[in-house]
Design a protein around this motif. Structure first.
Motif, short mmCIF file in Angstrom:
data_model
loop_
_atom_site.label_atom_id
_atom_site.label_comp_id
_atom_site.label_asym_id
_atom_site.label_seq_id
_atom_site.Cartn_x
_atom_site.Cartn_y
_atom_site.Cartn_z
N MET A 1 3.88 -12.36 -3.34
CA MET A 1 4.86 -11.44 -3.84
C MET A 1 6.25 -12.04 -3.68
N LEU A 2 7.02 -12.01 -4.74
CA LEU A 2 8.38 -12.51 -4.69
C LEU A 2 9.34 -11.33 -4.75
N GLY A 3 10.38 -11.38 -3.95
CA GLY A 3 11.39 -10.33 -4.00
C GLY A 3 10.91 -9.02 -3.42
N ILE A 4 11.67 -8.00 -3.72
CA ILE A 4 11.40 -6.65 -3.22
C ILE A 4 10.50 -5.94 -4.21
N ASP A 5 9.49 -5.24 -3.68
CA ASP A 5 8.59 -4.45 -4.51
C ASP A 5 8.78 -2.98 -4.15
N ILE A 6 8.84 -2.13 -5.16
CA ILE A 6 9.04 -0.70 -4.98
C ILE A 6 7.88 0.03 -5.64
N LYS A 7 7.30 1.01 -4.93
CA LYS A 7 6.29 1.85 -5.54
C LYS A 7 6.28 3.21 -4.87
N LYS A 8 5.59 4.13 -5.50
CA LYS A 8 5.48 5.48 -4.97
C LYS A 8 4.07 5.70 -4.48
N GLU A 9 3.94 6.17 -3.25
CA GLU A 9 2.64 6.53 -2.68
C GLU A 9 2.78 7.92 -2.10
N SER A 10 1.98 8.85 -2.59
CA SER A 10 2.08 10.26 -2.21
C SER A 10 3.50 10.73 -2.46
N ASN A 11 4.18 11.17 -1.43
CA ASN A 11 5.56 11.64 -1.58
C ASN A 11 6.53 10.67 -0.91
N ASN A 12 6.16 9.39 -0.87
CA ASN A 12 6.99 8.37 -0.23
C ASN A 12 7.37 7.27 -1.20
N LEU A 13 8.57 6.74 -1.00
CA LEU A 13 9.00 5.52 -1.66
C LEU A 13 8.62 4.39 -0.71
N VAL A 14 7.84 3.44 -1.19
CA VAL A 14 7.39 2.33 -0.35
C VAL A 14 8.11 1.07 -0.81
N ILE A 15 8.84 0.47 0.13
CA ILE A 15 9.59 -0.76 -0.13
C ILE A 15 8.91 -1.88 0.64
N THR A 16 8.49 -2.92 -0.07
CA THR A 16 7.90 -4.08 0.61
C THR A 16 8.72 -5.32 0.28
N TRP A 17 8.91 -6.12 1.29
CA TRP A 17 9.61 -7.40 1.15
C TRP A 17 9.08 -8.32 2.23
N GLN A 18 8.57 -9.47 1.83
CA GLN A 18 7.93 -10.43 2.72
C GLN A 18 6.87 -9.70 3.55
N LEU A 19 6.99 -9.65 4.86
CA LEU A 19 5.98 -8.98 5.69
C LEU A 19 6.40 -7.57 6.10
N SER A 20 7.51 -7.09 5.57
CA SER A 20 8.02 -5.76 5.92
C SER A 20 7.52 -4.71 4.94
N ARG A 21 7.26 -3.54 5.47
CA ARG A 21 6.88 -2.38 4.65
C ARG A 21 7.64 -1.17 5.21
N ILE A 22 8.46 -0.57 4.36
CA ILE A 22 9.26 0.57 4.77
C ILE A 22 8.88 1.75 3.89
N GLU A 23 8.61 2.89 4.53
CA GLU A 23 8.30 4.11 3.80
C GLU A 23 9.43 5.10 3.99
N VAL A 24 9.92 5.64 2.88
CA VAL A 24 11.01 6.61 2.90
C VAL A 24 10.51 7.84 2.15
N SER A 25 10.61 9.00 2.78
CA SER A 25 10.21 10.23 2.13
C SER A 25 11.12 10.49 0.94
N LEU A 26 10.54 10.75 -0.21
CA LEU A 26 11.33 11.02 -1.41
C LEU A 26 12.18 12.28 -1.24
N GLU A 27 11.71 13.21 -0.45
CA GLU A 27 12.46 14.45 -0.21
C GLU A 27 13.73 14.20 0.58
N ASP A 28 13.76 13.13 1.39
CA ASP A 28 14.91 12.83 2.23
C ASP A 28 16.00 12.05 1.50
N ILE A 29 15.69 11.50 0.33
CA ILE A 29 16.68 10.68 -0.38
C ILE A 29 17.74 11.57 -0.99
N GLU A 30 19.00 11.28 -0.62
CA GLU A 30 20.14 12.05 -1.11
C GLU A 30 20.84 11.36 -2.28
#
Length: 85
Positions: A1-30
């Motif tokens: 995988m090159l660069g940042i990848d964005i996808k939606k899983e359930s009600n979360n925004l999932v951001i992956t980059w290299q070995l990192s995976r960050i999940e952000v609740s879509l409801e919390d995004i302002e």
């Protein structure tokens, strides 16, 4: 995988980059927007990606945290995130 990848899983925004995976609740995004500064205006922000002079900076503000994504594909990533909201 090159660069940042964005996808939606359930009600979360999932951001992956290299070995990192960050999940952000879509409801919390302002707000999602571009930031034209080099390192981002938010000092406490979680930075994802490599900041080069030519990369786009996408800022995701939530109730409790701010994320700055450094990417060469800023317009597409911004549109993708906005489509999930």
């Amino acid at each position: 995988m090159l660069g940042i990848d964005i996808k939606k899983e359930s009600n979360n925004l999932v951001i992956t980059w290299q070995l990192s995976r960050i999940e952000v609740s879509l409801e919390d995004i302002e707000d999602v927007s571009f930031d034209n500064t080099y390192a981002g205006q938010e000092k406490d922000a979680i930075r994802i990606g490599t900041p080069y002079a030519t990369t786009d900076r996408i800022v995701i503000k939530t109730n409790s945290k701010t994320y700055i994504l450094f990417t060469t594909n800023g317009q597409n990533i911004l549109k993708k995130i906005q489509s999930y909201l």
